[in-house]
Write a protein that holds these residues in place. Structure first.
Motif, PDB file in Angstrom:
ATOM      1  N   PHE A 132       6.484 -77.910 -52.881  1.00 18.40           N
ATOM      2  CA  PHE A 132       5.528 -77.071 -52.154  1.00 18.40           C
ATOM      3  C   PHE A 132       4.622 -77.940 -51.287  1.00 18.40           C
ATOM      4  O   PHE A 132       4.137 -78.976 -51.726  1.00 18.40           O
ATOM      5  CB  PHE A 132       4.686 -76.267 -53.140  1.00 18.40           C
ATOM      6  CG  PHE A 132       3.727 -75.320 -52.483  1.00 18.40           C
ATOM      7  CD1 PHE A 132       4.146 -74.070 -52.090  1.00 18.40           C
ATOM      8  CD2 PHE A 132       2.420 -75.688 -52.243  1.00 18.40           C
ATOM      9  CE1 PHE A 132       3.275 -73.195 -51.476  1.00 18.40           C
ATOM     10  CE2 PHE A 132       1.540 -74.818 -51.633  1.00 18.40           C
ATOM     11  CZ  PHE A 132       1.978 -73.574 -51.249  1.00 18.40           C
ATOM     12  N   LYS A 133       4.399 -77.512 -50.039  1.00 18.28           N
ATOM     13  CA  LYS A 133       3.519 -78.266 -49.138  1.00 18.28           C
ATOM     14  C   LYS A 133       2.225 -77.487 -48.926  1.00 18.28           C
ATOM     15  O   LYS A 133       2.261 -76.290 -48.625  1.00 18.28           O
ATOM     16  CB  LYS A 133       4.192 -78.483 -47.779  1.00 18.28           C
ATOM     17  CG  LYS A 133       5.572 -79.098 -47.865  1.00 18.28           C
ATOM     18  CD  LYS A 133       5.510 -80.548 -48.291  1.00 18.28           C
ATOM     19  CE  LYS A 133       6.901 -81.139 -48.326  1.00 18.28           C
ATOM     20  NZ  LYS A 133       7.068 -82.102 -49.409  1.00 18.28           N
ATOM     21  N   ALA A 134       1.107 -78.181 -49.087  1.00 18.03           N
ATOM     22  CA  ALA A 134      -0.191 -77.523 -48.943  1.00 18.03           C
ATOM     23  C   ALA A 134      -0.405 -77.084 -47.496  1.00 18.03           C
ATOM     24  O   ALA A 134      -0.046 -77.789 -46.566  1.00 18.03           O
ATOM     25  CB  ALA A 134      -1.301 -78.466 -49.373  1.00 18.03           C
ATOM     26  N   LYS A 135      -1.005 -75.899 -47.351  1.00 14.19           N
ATOM     27  CA  LYS A 135      -1.280 -75.372 -46.019  1.00 14.19           C
ATOM     28  C   LYS A 135      -2.776 -75.143 -45.869  1.00 14.19           C
ATOM     29  O   LYS A 135      -3.517 -75.098 -46.837  1.00 14.19           O
ATOM     30  CB  LYS A 135      -0.546 -74.035 -45.828  1.00 14.19           C
ATOM     31  CG  LYS A 135       0.924 -74.181 -45.593  1.00 14.19           C
ATOM     32  CD  LYS A 135       1.588 -72.839 -45.522  1.00 14.19           C
ATOM     33  CE  LYS A 135       1.723 -72.219 -46.874  1.00 14.19           C
ATOM     34  NZ  LYS A 135       2.556 -71.052 -46.949  1.00 14.19           N
ATOM     35  N   HIS A 167       0.307 -69.211 -35.728  1.00 13.41           N
ATOM     36  CA  HIS A 167       0.184 -70.550 -35.143  1.00 13.41           C
ATOM     37  C   HIS A 167      -1.047 -71.284 -35.640  1.00 13.41           C
ATOM     38  O   HIS A 167      -1.272 -72.424 -35.301  1.00 13.41           O
ATOM     39  CB  HIS A 167       0.154 -70.443 -33.624  1.00 13.41           C
ATOM     40  CG  HIS A 167       1.307 -69.667 -33.085  1.00 13.41           C
ATOM     41  ND1 HIS A 167       2.595 -70.107 -33.209  1.00 13.41           N
ATOM     42  CD2 HIS A 167       1.367 -68.458 -32.483  1.00 13.41           C
ATOM     43  CE1 HIS A 167       3.415 -69.201 -32.675  1.00 13.41           C
ATOM     44  NE2 HIS A 167       2.694 -68.191 -32.238  1.00 13.41           N
ATOM     45  N   GLU A 168      -1.842 -70.579 -36.424  1.00 19.07           N
ATOM     46  CA  GLU A 168      -3.086 -71.209 -36.852  1.00 19.07           C
ATOM     47  C   GLU A 168      -3.003 -71.743 -38.272  1.00 19.07           C
ATOM     48  O   GLU A 168      -3.873 -72.463 -38.710  1.00 19.07           O
ATOM     49  CB  GLU A 168      -4.227 -70.199 -36.722  1.00 19.07           C
ATOM     50  CG  GLU A 168      -4.496 -69.877 -35.264  1.00 19.07           C
ATOM     51  CD  GLU A 168      -4.918 -68.438 -35.059  1.00 19.07           C
ATOM     52  OE1 GLU A 168      -5.219 -67.766 -36.037  1.00 19.07           O
ATOM     53  OE2 GLU A 168      -4.924 -68.003 -33.900  1.00 19.07           O
ATOM     54  N   VAL A 169      -1.948 -71.345 -38.977  1.00 21.14           N
ATOM     55  CA  VAL A 169      -1.743 -71.890 -40.325  1.00 21.14           C
ATOM     56  C   VAL A 169      -0.895 -73.135 -40.200  1.00 21.14           C
ATOM     57  O   VAL A 169       0.196 -73.095 -39.640  1.00 21.14           O
ATOM     58  CB  VAL A 169      -1.052 -70.866 -41.231  1.00 21.14           C
ATOM     59  CG1 VAL A 169      -0.791 -71.470 -42.592  1.00 21.14           C
ATOM     60  CG2 VAL A 169      -1.897 -69.618 -41.376  1.00 21.14           C
ATOM     61  N   LYS A 170      -1.430 -74.237 -40.663  1.00 25.43           N
ATOM     62  CA  LYS A 170      -0.728 -75.510 -40.502  1.00 25.43           C
ATOM     63  C   LYS A 170      -0.595 -76.208 -41.842  1.00 25.43           C
ATOM     64  O   LYS A 170      -1.352 -75.937 -42.774  1.00 25.43           O
ATOM     65  CB  LYS A 170      -1.487 -76.406 -39.535  1.00 25.43           C
ATOM     66  CG  LYS A 170      -1.433 -75.870 -38.119  1.00 25.43           C
ATOM     67  CD  LYS A 170      -2.304 -76.657 -37.189  1.00 25.43           C
ATOM     68  CE  LYS A 170      -2.195 -76.078 -35.787  1.00 25.43           C
ATOM     69  NZ  LYS A 170      -3.292 -76.470 -34.944  1.00 25.43           N
TER      70      LYS A 170
END
Lengths: 133, 137
Positions: free
Chosen positions: A38-41, A76-79
């Motif tokens: 899992f990658k933190a967003k 596009h704002e969640v990175k």
């Protein structure tokens, strides 16, 4: 000067919506703190708020049912977060302490917005009551 | 409203961590069980977590899901002990492949993660209840 209820609250409603959204994303990070791969967003708050603002000032309204709906699309704002900790071996990039701090900061800022709104509302109430209440 | 989703997400985290705590308890409880054949020996169980993919693809917070529980395939402990009542015809007994120290670490990690999720739900509750009383002062 007329009281504009639309403008009375300023940016706070949009800001609070974004804060809610961000709290959701951070809660997801924490829930998945032990999920392999899992990658933190996180939400790019500044860009998101700027976008919300531009939508607000443009005030797009649909006058025909075939018009496109312009909604504030968060896509596009969640990175993904920049990873600052070393690889834990399972591909998970959640730093739980950082996420918890971010969450409590976010919730404090949300409550700050709430306080501002409370102030504005009581100001409006006072104006509406002619200063008698 | 997104804040209600925080409860779902933190709740999914609670469920997952509680299950992890359950398997850990089961592993520790069975760490010293003895059996007389390899097939019947208890094997350490571990849950597999995964992010809920369907909603994760929409780039939203989605919570965590338990994909299933797998049994550890680490080698079992075989012990030569002919006087043991459970010993097989060659005098061997079999013990589970549970590493109690590992399980203790797992337990602490699970309960810390559980705590974190509880605190998130608590914070979300505070934010919501303050929002619901907006302008009532």
């Amino acid at each position: 000067m007329a009281i504009s209820f639309d403008k009375a609250f300023g940016l706070h409603p949009q800001g609070m919506l974004l804060r809610e959204k961000r709290s959701e994303i951070l809660a997801d990070n924490i829930a998945n703190a032990d999920t392999p791969g899992f990658k933190a967003k996180d939400l790019d708050f500044q860009t998101a708020l700027a976008n919300a603002r531009s939508h607000q000032s443009a005030s797009v309204s649909r006058t025909h049912e075939k018009h496109f709906v312009i909604s504030s699309d968060m896509r596009h704002e969640v990175k993904f977060r920049n990873v600052e900790q070393t690889d834990t071996g399972d591909g998970n990039s959640v730093d739980i302490h950082r996420e918890r701090n971010a969450f409590s900061q976010n919730s404090m800022e949300y409550q700050a917005s709430l306080n501002f709104l409370n102030g504005k509302i009581s100001g409006l109430k006072k104006a509406l009551g002619g200063g008698q209440s | 409203m997104s804040l209600y989703r925080v409860f779902d997400i933190a709740g999914s985290g609670l469920t997952a961590q509680a299950l992890r705590l359950n398997t850990t308890a089961s592993n520790i409880a069975n760490a010293n069980t003895v059996s007389s054949s390899i097939d019947q020996t208890y094997r350490g169980r571990h849950p597999v977590f995964a992010a809920e993919l369907d909603r994760a693809q929409e780039q939203q917070g989605a919570g965590v899901k338990v994909m299933g529980i797998v049994e550890s395939d680490a080698p079992l402990t075989t012990e030569y002990n002919p006087s043991h009542p459970m010993a097989d015809e060659n005098g061997f007994i079999y013990k589970p492949n549970v590493n109690v120290i590992e399980e203790m670490a797992n337990m602490i990690s699970a309960s810390r993660s559980y705590d974190a999720n509880v605190q998130i739900a608590d914070a979300a509750k505070q934010m919501l209840s303050r929002t619901l009383t907006l302008g009532q002062r």
